[in-house]
Design an enzyme around this catalytic site. Sequence first.
Site, mmCIF file in Angstrom:
data_model
loop_
_atom_site.group_PDB
_atom_site.id
_atom_site.type_symbol
_atom_site.label_atom_id
_atom_site.label_comp_id
_atom_site.label_asym_id
_atom_site.label_seq_id
_atom_site.Cartn_x
_atom_site.Cartn_y
_atom_site.Cartn_z
ATOM 1 N N ARG A 231 0.794 -1.327 -0.121
ATOM 2 C CA ARG A 231 -0.037 0.076 -0.125
ATOM 3 C C ARG A 231 0.768 1.287 0.174
ATOM 4 O O ARG A 231 2.053 1.179 0.704
ATOM 5 C CB ARG A 231 -0.783 0.124 1.194
ATOM 6 C CG ARG A 231 -2.201 -1.111 1.303
ATOM 7 C CD ARG A 231 -3.107 -0.575 0.179
ATOM 8 N NE ARG A 231 -4.151 -1.121 0.346
ATOM 9 C CZ ARG A 231 -4.458 -2.464 -0.252
ATOM 10 N NH1 ARG A 231 -3.637 -2.950 -1.048
ATOM 11 N NH2 ARG A 231 -5.715 -3.167 -0.159
ATOM 12 N N GLU A 260 -3.789 7.427 -4.535
ATOM 13 C CA GLU A 260 -3.891 6.933 -5.701
ATOM 14 C C GLU A 260 -5.348 6.955 -6.064
ATOM 15 O O GLU A 260 -6.314 6.905 -5.310
ATOM 16 C CB GLU A 260 -3.374 5.552 -5.976
ATOM 17 C CG GLU A 260 -4.078 4.571 -5.079
ATOM 18 C CD GLU A 260 -3.378 2.938 -4.923
ATOM 19 O OE1 GLU A 260 -4.068 2.053 -5.038
ATOM 20 O OE2 GLU A 260 -2.027 3.112 -5.015
ATOM 21 N N HIS A 278 -1.237 0.337 -9.694
ATOM 22 C CA HIS A 278 -1.815 -0.833 -8.579
ATOM 23 C C HIS A 278 -2.467 -1.851 -9.375
ATOM 24 O O HIS A 278 -3.764 -2.106 -9.115
ATOM 25 C CB HIS A 278 -2.990 0.108 -7.617
ATOM 26 C CG HIS A 278 -2.983 -0.672 -6.443
ATOM 27 N ND1 HIS A 278 -3.540 -0.062 -5.412
ATOM 28 C CD2 HIS A 278 -2.989 -2.083 -6.036
ATOM 29 C CE1 HIS A 278 -3.760 -0.963 -4.351
ATOM 30 N NE2 HIS A 278 -3.350 -2.249 -5.023
#
Length: 312
Positions: A231, A260, A278
């Site tokens: 993360r 993000e 991601h």
Amino acid sequence: MTQVLAIGTFNDTEAAALTEAFGCRVLAEVDGLGGLDQAVRDAVTAVAFKGHQGFGAAEMAQLPGLKLLANYGVGYDSIDVAAASAQGITVTNTPDVLNDDVADLAIALWLMQGREMQQAADWVRSGNWAGEGAFGLSRKLSGSKVGVVGLGRIGREIAERLAAFKCEVHYHSRSQKQTPGWAYHADPVALASAVDFLFIALVGGPETEGYVSKEVISALGPRGVIVNISRGSTVDETAMLDALEAGELAGAALDVFVNEPQIDPRFLALPNVVIQPHQGSATHDTRAAMARLQRDNIAAHLAGAALLTPVN
């Protein structure tokens, strides 16, 4: 009234599977709860959840009969698990099925950053290879000193892949693990001091926020590279950017960021940083397996059977 409600960014295939299995309604966002009739909310005993929008005590209180919050993904930092436990709600996640994909991407990021693969591809595409000659030299990666922060399921998969690259493997976790001779460090600063490449495989959430601190980044030093597939919150992002811009860190390879998808624009100006959107678990096979495990947990709840992957 249906007992199951789906909330989040489910694609058409996932939404259709949930609807077919449970006859559930699908909401795009948690905020949509307020638009449902009270009778509909009262009937819900299980929620299929997918997304990064927070699901806390206030949202749970809108579903008085809720007993299961089935999360899509291994990370569940957007869910207030303590609040769920206090209200008698079990949280499940989808571990293991995504370990390989995330670990594979971590290695790909490492290779891409160290061997400057994006820059080399651009060199070819621009015509420079034919016009100006060979691309410059890059960094040898096999046999490197590497460290993994968080030797859980995914961290171990990363470490095993690195061992196959003949790397000297070091790690840090809450306790020492049974390993094939990998070096344990009780402190993340000590780990960073011992390696050149630092892989972050921590769970997200308040307990790990900024875990890879300014001190850890400083200990990694000017030859150091951070690879993060966990993360964005697990790293002090400002300290990392400062170190990258000052030449106090050799590079970074990142699949995750703070805030993000609105990432800090400073990253875009750094040629020594590999960035990805991601996508650690983003393969057709793994996403299908994650969705299936989420549905299996819901089915077990409705049948009164033991849940497959409870968190609390």
